[in-house]
Design a protein around this motif. Structure first.
Motif, PDB file in Angstrom:
ATOM      1  N   ARG A  49     -46.846  41.850  14.247  1.00 48.58           N
ATOM      2  CA  ARG A  49     -45.824  41.290  13.388  1.00 48.58           C
ATOM      3  C   ARG A  49     -44.578  40.810  14.188  1.00 48.58           C
ATOM      4  O   ARG A  49     -44.202  41.331  15.122  1.00 48.58           O
ATOM      5  N   LEU A  50     -44.166  39.625  14.029  1.00 43.20           N
ATOM      6  CA  LEU A  50     -43.147  38.900  14.652  1.00 43.20           C
ATOM      7  C   LEU A  50     -41.785  39.133  14.061  1.00 43.20           C
ATOM      8  O   LEU A  50     -40.647  39.032  14.484  1.00 43.20           O
ATOM      9  N   LEU A  51     -41.923  39.232  12.606  1.00 43.24           N
ATOM     10  CA  LEU A  51     -40.568  39.175  11.799  1.00 43.24           C
ATOM     11  C   LEU A  51     -40.767  40.323  10.966  1.00 43.24           C
ATOM     12  O   LEU A  51     -41.854  40.584  10.351  1.00 43.24           O
ATOM     13  N   ASN A  52     -39.790  41.024  10.564  1.00 40.20           N
ATOM     14  CA  ASN A  52     -39.698  42.064   9.613  1.00 40.20           C
ATOM     15  C   ASN A  52     -39.113  41.656   8.490  1.00 40.20           C
ATOM     16  O   ASN A  52     -37.863  40.965   8.584  1.00 40.20           O
ATOM     17  N   ARG A  53     -39.547  41.432   7.119  1.00 44.25           N
ATOM     18  CA  ARG A  53     -38.989  40.591   6.114  1.00 44.25           C
ATOM     19  C   ARG A  53     -38.789  41.926   5.016  1.00 44.25           C
ATOM     20  O   ARG A  53     -39.626  42.609   4.745  1.00 44.25           O
ATOM     21  N   THR A  54     -37.618  41.478   4.196  1.00 47.64           N
ATOM     22  CA  THR A  54     -37.481  42.125   2.975  1.00 47.64           C
ATOM     23  C   THR A  54     -37.265  41.129   2.041  1.00 47.64           C
ATOM     24  O   THR A  54     -37.228  39.688   2.198  1.00 47.64           O
ATOM     25  N   THR A  55     -37.029  41.426   0.847  1.00 47.41           N
ATOM     26  CA  THR A  55     -36.690  40.461  -0.029  1.00 47.41           C
ATOM     27  C   THR A  55     -35.273  39.799   0.129  1.00 47.41           C
ATOM     28  O   THR A  55     -35.010  38.779  -0.436  1.00 47.41           O
ATOM     29  N   ARG A  56     -34.525  40.449   0.900  1.00 49.68           N
ATOM     30  CA  ARG A  56     -32.906  39.735   0.999  1.00 49.68           C
ATOM     31  C   ARG A  56     -32.674  39.444   2.415  1.00 49.68           C
ATOM     32  O   ARG A  56     -31.748  39.030   2.825  1.00 49.68           O
ATOM     33  N   SER A  57     -33.564  39.785   3.409  1.00 47.59           N
ATOM     34  CA  SER A  57     -33.438  39.556   4.698  1.00 47.59           C
ATOM     35  C   SER A  57     -34.595  39.507   5.791  1.00 47.59           C
ATOM     36  O   SER A  57     -35.602  39.745   5.396  1.00 47.59           O
ATOM     37  N   VAL A  58     -34.497  38.871   6.860  1.00 45.10           N
ATOM     38  CA  VAL A  58     -35.421  38.461   7.961  1.00 45.10           C
ATOM     39  C   VAL A  58     -34.847  39.146   9.357  1.00 45.10           C
ATOM     40  O   VAL A  58     -33.700  38.742   9.676  1.00 45.10           O
ATOM     41  N   ALA A  59     -35.465  39.865  10.012  1.00 45.50           N
ATOM     42  CA  ALA A  59     -34.995  40.403  11.527  1.00 45.50           C
ATOM     43  C   ALA A  59     -36.324  40.208  12.137  1.00 45.50           C
ATOM     44  O   ALA A  59     -37.416  40.425  11.788  1.00 45.50           O
ATOM     45  N   ILE A  60     -35.957  39.962  13.399  1.00 47.21           N
ATOM     46  CA  ILE A  60     -37.162  39.708  14.562  1.00 47.21           C
ATOM     47  C   ILE A  60     -37.556  41.187  15.007  1.00 47.21           C
ATOM     48  O   ILE A  60     -36.664  42.096  15.239  1.00 47.21           O
ATOM     49  N   LEU A  67     -41.814  37.586  22.518  1.00 49.55           N
ATOM     50  CA  LEU A  67     -42.056  36.224  22.649  1.00 49.55           C
ATOM     51  C   LEU A  67     -41.094  35.244  22.437  1.00 49.55           C
ATOM     52  O   LEU A  67     -41.204  34.125  23.191  1.00 49.55           O
ATOM     53  N   LEU A  68     -39.938  35.353  21.639  1.00 43.48           N
ATOM     54  CA  LEU A  68     -39.053  34.440  21.531  1.00 43.48           C
ATOM     55  C   LEU A  68     -38.554  34.129  23.144  1.00 43.48           C
ATOM     56  O   LEU A  68     -37.977  32.907  23.408  1.00 43.48           O
ATOM     57  N   ALA A  69     -38.291  35.058  23.955  1.00 48.18           N
ATOM     58  CA  ALA A  69     -37.481  34.962  24.924  1.00 48.18           C
ATOM     59  C   ALA A  69     -38.471  34.290  26.049  1.00 48.18           C
ATOM     60  O   ALA A  69     -37.957  33.483  26.836  1.00 48.18           O
ATOM     61  N   ARG A  70     -39.630  34.290  25.887  1.00 47.14           N
ATOM     62  CA  ARG A  70     -40.558  33.611  26.536  1.00 47.14           C
ATOM     63  C   ARG A  70     -40.846  32.014  26.189  1.00 47.14           C
ATOM     64  O   ARG A  70     -41.026  31.154  27.035  1.00 47.14           O
ATOM     65  N   ILE A  71     -40.919  31.927  25.022  1.00 49.57           N
ATOM     66  CA  ILE A  71     -41.101  30.506  24.521  1.00 49.57           C
ATOM     67  C   ILE A  71     -39.985  29.571  24.533  1.00 49.57           C
ATOM     68  O   ILE A  71     -40.074  28.189  24.374  1.00 49.57           O
ATOM     69  N   LEU A  72     -38.895  30.018  24.215  1.00 49.35           N
ATOM     70  CA  LEU A  72     -37.472  29.114  24.047  1.00 49.35           C
ATOM     71  C   LEU A  72     -37.378  28.136  25.246  1.00 49.35           C
ATOM     72  O   LEU A  72     -37.185  27.156  24.986  1.00 49.35           O
ATOM     73  N   PRO A  73     -37.351  28.659  26.428  1.00 52.19           N
ATOM     74  CA  PRO A  73     -37.291  27.629  27.442  1.00 52.19           C
ATOM     75  C   PRO A  73     -38.294  26.547  27.680  1.00 52.19           C
ATOM     76  O   PRO A  73     -38.086  25.421  27.817  1.00 52.19           O
ATOM     77  N   ALA A  74     -39.528  26.909  26.948  1.00 51.26           N
ATOM     78  CA  ALA A  74     -40.684  26.006  27.038  1.00 51.26           C
ATOM     79  C   ALA A  74     -40.476  24.955  25.942  1.00 51.26           C
ATOM     80  O   ALA A  74     -40.526  23.896  26.141  1.00 51.26           O
ATOM     81  N   LEU A  75     -40.282  25.350  24.912  1.00 50.63           N
ATOM     82  CA  LEU A  75     -39.660  24.456  23.954  1.00 50.63           C
ATOM     83  C   LEU A  75     -38.351  23.743  24.066  1.00 50.63           C
ATOM     84  O   LEU A  75     -38.426  22.494  23.912  1.00 50.63           O
ATOM     85  N   ALA A  76     -37.465  23.983  24.948  1.00 50.00           N
ATOM     86  CA  ALA A  76     -36.371  23.549  25.545  1.00 50.00           C
ATOM     87  C   ALA A  76     -37.012  22.491  26.245  1.00 50.00           C
ATOM     88  O   ALA A  76     -36.500  21.091  26.176  1.00 50.00           O
ATOM     89  N   GLU A  77     -37.977  22.561  27.119  1.00 53.14           N
ATOM     90  CA  GLU A  77     -38.491  21.795  27.988  1.00 53.14           C
ATOM     91  C   GLU A  77     -38.980  20.593  27.285  1.00 53.14           C
ATOM     92  O   GLU A  77     -38.941  19.350  27.667  1.00 53.14           O
TER      93      GLU A  77
END
Length: 298
Positions: A49-60, A67-77
């Motif tokens: 699970r990458l995201l925790n969802r409720t009816t009113r919010s989303v949290a990583i 995963l986000l820390a690893r992919i952000l530099p690659a997506l930026a490139e």
């Protein structure tokens, strides 16, 4: 990595950034339900699970943050690479490799070097001067310049300059000794300066036409070479009669150093063409060069 994988990772990064499926979907240009399904597909494929969802919010989640820390530099490139490609299309750079005949190089390409370099300073012209017929694709060239009649039909061809004309010429000293031919048929009695085709090694057979009559003449003479400049010098020195592209000898004729013979038998014909393989995407440097030569020159 497949294109779908990149799209899923971009979708995940957008939700993490906006902390909202609705805002992320608007940013990505998709519906919230489609975005939600994309994230579920990614989570199912990764088994986490990458995201925790409720009816009113989303949290990583912790796994999502890692995963986000690893992919952000690659997506930026990837974004930088795409932006660079767009800028290159707007301001082309790199090497443009041309294969050009000697006459075309001297009279058509050389005068374009300075103005084209000023207009496109990041493009380097790599010009190979070669009178042989070559396969520009096999040779690694982006384009070639040849007479229109020699360009293969599967090539894209752009006319470069106007019509061409051959000029039969001789020095007054030669004509005073041997007389002046009045017809191409008279050339068999003269000393002619022969050009050898670089591709086949065969002598060029001089071509004439007038009033619907066409003649091809194999001329005798004291010399044969694949160097037109050498033949021009021999003609100026009175060694014989030569047949040349008009560009090579027009100034000598105008100055009286050579006399133009059999002019009525030498009509104009289609001249040089820039040609390149039929491609869906023309390299930016070549596209810039084509646009430049098609632009009216002041």
């Amino acid at each position: 990595m497949r294109g779908r994988d990149v799209a899923e990772l971009r979708a995940f990064a957008a939700v993490a950034e906006h902390e909202s499926f609705a805002r992320a979907a608007a940013h990505l240009g998709m519906t919230p339900s489609a975005l939600s399904q994309t994230i579920r597909t990614l989570e199912d494929r990764l088994g986490v699970r990458l995201l925790n969802r409720t009816t009113r919010s989303v949290a990583i989640s912790d796994a999502g943050a890692s995963l986000l820390a690893r992919i952000l530099p690659a997506l930026a490139e990837l974004d930088v690479a795409v932006d660079d490609l767009t800028r290159n299309r707007e301001s082309p750079h790199g090497v443009l490799r041309l294969n050009v005949t000697r006459d075309a190089a001297l009279h058509y390409i050389a005068p374009l070097i300075a103005p084209f370099s000023a207009a496109c300073p990041a493009v380097m012209l790599d010009i190979t001067v070669d009178d042989r017929l070559v396969d520009i694709v096999a040779g690694g060239f982006d384009a070639g310049v040849r007479l229109g009649e020699t360009v293969a039909r599967d090539m894209i061809a752009i006319r470069l300059g106007g019509a061409q004309r051959m000029m039969v010429v001789a020095a007054a000293a030669y004509l005073d000794r041997h007389g002046t031919p009045s017809s191409p048929r008279d050339l068999g009695r003269h000393r002619c300066l022969n050009y050898r085709w670089p591709t086949s090694g065969a002598p060029y057979r001089w071509e004439f036409s007038r009033d619907g009559e066409a003649l091809t003449v194999a001329v005798p003479g004291p010399v044969i070479t694949n160097a037109p400049d050498m033949l021009v010098r021999a003609a100026l020195d009175g060694a014989g009669i030569g047949c040349f592209f008009a560009d090579l000898v027009r100034d000598h004729v105008a100055a009286g150093r050579l006399r133009h013979l059999l002019a009525a038998w030498s009509p104009p014909f289609p001249g040089f063409y820039l040609y390149h393989p039929s491609r869906r995407q023309v390299p930016p440097a070549l596209r810039a060069f084509i646009d430049f030569i098609m632009r009216p020159q002041g």
